[in-house]
Design a protein around this motif. Structure first.
Motif, PDB file in Angstrom:
ATOM      1  N   GLN A 138       0.859  -1.186   0.000  1.00  0.00           N
ATOM      2  CA  GLN A 138       0.000   0.000   0.000  1.00  0.00           C
ATOM      3  C   GLN A 138       0.892   1.231   0.000  1.00  0.00           C
ATOM      4  O   GLN A 138       1.871   1.288   0.741  1.00  0.00           O
ATOM      5  CB  GLN A 138      -0.897  -0.006   1.235  1.00  0.00           C
ATOM      6  CG  GLN A 138      -1.855   1.156   1.332  1.00  0.00           C
ATOM      7  CD  GLN A 138      -2.632   1.139   2.634  1.00  0.00           C
ATOM      8  OE1 GLN A 138      -2.215   1.739   3.628  1.00  0.00           O
ATOM      9  NE2 GLN A 138      -3.752   0.436   2.652  1.00  0.00           N
ATOM     10  N   GLN A 156      -2.603   6.271  -2.091  1.00  0.00           N
ATOM     11  CA  GLN A 156      -2.524   6.548  -3.519  1.00  0.00           C
ATOM     12  C   GLN A 156      -2.579   5.280  -4.366  1.00  0.00           C
ATOM     13  O   GLN A 156      -2.807   5.347  -5.570  1.00  0.00           O
ATOM     14  CB  GLN A 156      -1.228   7.307  -3.818  1.00  0.00           C
ATOM     15  CG  GLN A 156      -1.172   8.692  -3.205  1.00  0.00           C
ATOM     16  CD  GLN A 156      -2.098   9.677  -3.895  1.00  0.00           C
ATOM     17  OE1 GLN A 156      -2.040   9.824  -5.107  1.00  0.00           O
ATOM     18  NE2 GLN A 156      -2.938  10.342  -3.136  1.00  0.00           N
ATOM     19  N   GLY A 157      -2.344   4.134  -3.730  1.00  0.00           N
ATOM     20  CA  GLY A 157      -2.393   2.897  -4.501  1.00  0.00           C
ATOM     21  C   GLY A 157      -2.266   1.672  -3.629  1.00  0.00           C
ATOM     22  O   GLY A 157      -1.637   1.722  -2.569  1.00  0.00           O
ATOM     23  N   GLN A 158      -2.903   0.580  -4.064  1.00  0.00           N
ATOM     24  CA  GLN A 158      -2.741  -0.718  -3.425  1.00  0.00           C
ATOM     25  C   GLN A 158      -2.437  -1.728  -4.514  1.00  0.00           C
ATOM     26  O   GLN A 158      -3.025  -1.680  -5.598  1.00  0.00           O
ATOM     27  CB  GLN A 158      -4.005  -1.127  -2.669  1.00  0.00           C
ATOM     28  CG  GLN A 158      -4.325  -0.201  -1.505  1.00  0.00           C
ATOM     29  CD  GLN A 158      -5.270  -0.844  -0.512  1.00  0.00           C
ATOM     30  OE1 GLN A 158      -4.948  -1.845   0.100  1.00  0.00           O
ATOM     31  NE2 GLN A 158      -6.445  -0.266  -0.347  1.00  0.00           N
ATOM     32  N   GLY A 159      -1.520  -2.638  -4.223  1.00  0.00           N
ATOM     33  CA  GLY A 159      -1.091  -3.563  -5.254  1.00  0.00           C
ATOM     34  C   GLY A 159      -1.069  -5.006  -4.816  1.00  0.00           C
ATOM     35  O   GLY A 159      -1.980  -5.476  -4.134  1.00  0.00           O
ATOM     36  N   THR A 164       3.281  -2.044  -5.924  1.00  0.00           N
ATOM     37  CA  THR A 164       2.162  -1.114  -5.963  1.00  0.00           C
ATOM     38  C   THR A 164       2.428  -0.084  -7.051  1.00  0.00           C
ATOM     39  O   THR A 164       3.501   0.522  -7.071  1.00  0.00           O
ATOM     40  CB  THR A 164       2.009  -0.355  -4.622  1.00  0.00           C
ATOM     41  OG1 THR A 164       1.825  -1.290  -3.573  1.00  0.00           O
ATOM     42  CG2 THR A 164       0.821   0.576  -4.668  1.00  0.00           C
ATOM     43  N   PRO A 165       1.488   0.133  -7.947  1.00  0.00           N
ATOM     44  CA  PRO A 165       1.703   1.168  -8.961  1.00  0.00           C
ATOM     45  C   PRO A 165       1.681   2.556  -8.328  1.00  0.00           C
ATOM     46  O   PRO A 165       0.802   2.862  -7.524  1.00  0.00           O
ATOM     47  CB  PRO A 165       0.525   0.973  -9.930  1.00  0.00           C
ATOM     48  CG  PRO A 165      -0.528   0.299  -9.112  1.00  0.00           C
ATOM     49  CD  PRO A 165       0.198  -0.555  -8.119  1.00  0.00           C
ATOM     50  N   VAL A 166       2.666   3.372  -8.666  1.00  0.00           N
ATOM     51  CA  VAL A 166       2.767   4.733  -8.142  1.00  0.00           C
ATOM     52  C   VAL A 166       2.920   5.683  -9.326  1.00  0.00           C
ATOM     53  O   VAL A 166       3.706   5.427 -10.243  1.00  0.00           O
ATOM     54  CB  VAL A 166       3.974   4.871  -7.189  1.00  0.00           C
ATOM     55  CG1 VAL A 166       4.093   6.315  -6.699  1.00  0.00           C
ATOM     56  CG2 VAL A 166       3.843   3.921  -6.015  1.00  0.00           C
ATOM     57  N   TYR A 167       2.171   6.793  -9.289  1.00  0.00           N
ATOM     58  CA  TYR A 167       2.191   7.760 -10.383  1.00  0.00           C
ATOM     59  C   TYR A 167       2.660   9.112  -9.846  1.00  0.00           C
ATOM     60  O   TYR A 167       1.859   9.890  -9.284  1.00  0.00           O
ATOM     61  CB  TYR A 167       0.803   7.861 -11.010  1.00  0.00           C
ATOM     62  CG  TYR A 167       0.275   6.510 -11.464  1.00  0.00           C
ATOM     63  CD1 TYR A 167       0.745   5.927 -12.632  1.00  0.00           C
ATOM     64  CD2 TYR A 167      -0.650   5.817 -10.687  1.00  0.00           C
ATOM     65  CE1 TYR A 167       0.292   4.683 -13.053  1.00  0.00           C
ATOM     66  CE2 TYR A 167      -1.120   4.567 -11.094  1.00  0.00           C
ATOM     67  CZ  TYR A 167      -0.645   4.003 -12.276  1.00  0.00           C
ATOM     68  OH  TYR A 167      -1.095   2.756 -12.667  1.00  0.00           O
ATOM     69  N   HIS A 187       5.214   3.449   2.341  1.00  0.00           N
ATOM     70  CA  HIS A 187       4.595   2.222   1.851  1.00  0.00           C
ATOM     71  C   HIS A 187       5.135   1.038   2.638  1.00  0.00           C
ATOM     72  O   HIS A 187       6.110   1.156   3.372  1.00  0.00           O
ATOM     73  CB  HIS A 187       4.773   2.049   0.336  1.00  0.00           C
ATOM     74  CG  HIS A 187       6.081   1.477  -0.113  1.00  0.00           C
ATOM     75  ND1 HIS A 187       7.238   2.214  -0.233  1.00  0.00           N
ATOM     76  CD2 HIS A 187       6.408   0.213  -0.486  1.00  0.00           C
ATOM     77  CE1 HIS A 187       8.221   1.447  -0.676  1.00  0.00           C
ATOM     78  NE2 HIS A 187       7.745   0.219  -0.834  1.00  0.00           N
TER      79      HIS A 187
END
Length: 238
Positions: A138, A156-159, A164-167, A187
């Protein structure tokens, strides 16, 4: 008819089940010595007393520790995994999740309204409570104002278990929306090892490079694991 020489015991004299006295002793020990005086399985017993009022819960508490490793990990386990333990039903899961939610609320209360860089241990405690024992990665961003007070805390993201994808540009866009002047990245590593990966380092440096022209500071990127945490700032990785 009453048999000769065999007295009838009054109902008040019937011996209570063993676990009743055990529960009172545990409550007394907790009241006198607090949580530090008790092993993890006994804390779980105390937690289970409410949801299972008429049964010896010591075997169940020990089964939870054997399965998940510690009090914190049992409390943080996903409901589906808890349900796999024989004897764990909806009432137990609800009570364990309530304890988890209370812990998160208390930890968050320690950082709201305070300058976070002056309350760094509280920040680490909050991140650990919310993320360290997750089974999937996360990625979280704490957005701060010019006084380093918390504006927003957003996932911002969970993988998956290891990605985890991060932009980075999405982080920049959100920081501008919130008028943030600084951020803290965090994370978790479900593997337990908080050591930064090459991808972690590259992503962090990209976020820093995008935010620098916008005058938004990245104070740190903290990685949480069961075995502790790693500060990429302290490791001088950006």
């Amino acid at each position: 008819m009453e048999a000769p020489g065999v007295p009838i015991l009054a109902s008040a004299e019937v011996e209570a089940p063993h676990h009743v006295g055990h529960r009172e002793r545990l409550r007394e020990r907790f009241a006198k010595g607090g949580a530090e005086a008790m092993p993890d399985y006994e804390l779980l017993e105390l937690t289970l007393f409410r949801s299972i009022p008429r049964r010896d819960v010591k075997p169940l508490a020990k089964a939870l520790i054997a399965r998940f490793g510690s009090f914190a990990e049992a409390i943080a386990a996903e409901p589906a995994r808890l349900a796999e333990v024989d004897g764990i039903g909806p009432a137990v899961i609800a009570d364990l999740k309530l304890i988890e939610a209370a812990g998160r609320r208390l930890a968050r209360g320690e950082i709201v309204g305070r300058p976070l860089l002056a309350s760094w241990n509280a920040v680490l405690d909050y991140c650990r409570v919310t993320m360290a024992f997750g089974t999937r990665e996360q990625f979280r961003v704490l957005f701060l104002d010019k006084r380093n007070h918390l504006i927003a805390d957003e996932v911002q993201g969970q993988g998956t278990v290891d990605h985890t994808p991060v932009y980075p540009r999405e982080i920049a866009r959100r920081a501008l929306e919130l008028s943030a002047t600084a951020i803290i990245l965090a994370h978790n590593h479900p593997s337990g090892d908080p050591a930064p990966s090459r991808a972690d380092i590259a992503m962090t440096r990209e976020v820093v490079s995008i935010l620098a022209p916008l005058k938004i500071t990245v104070h740190d990127h903290v990685i949480l694991g069961r075995d502790g945490h790693a500060s990429m700032k302290a490791l001088k990785l950006f």
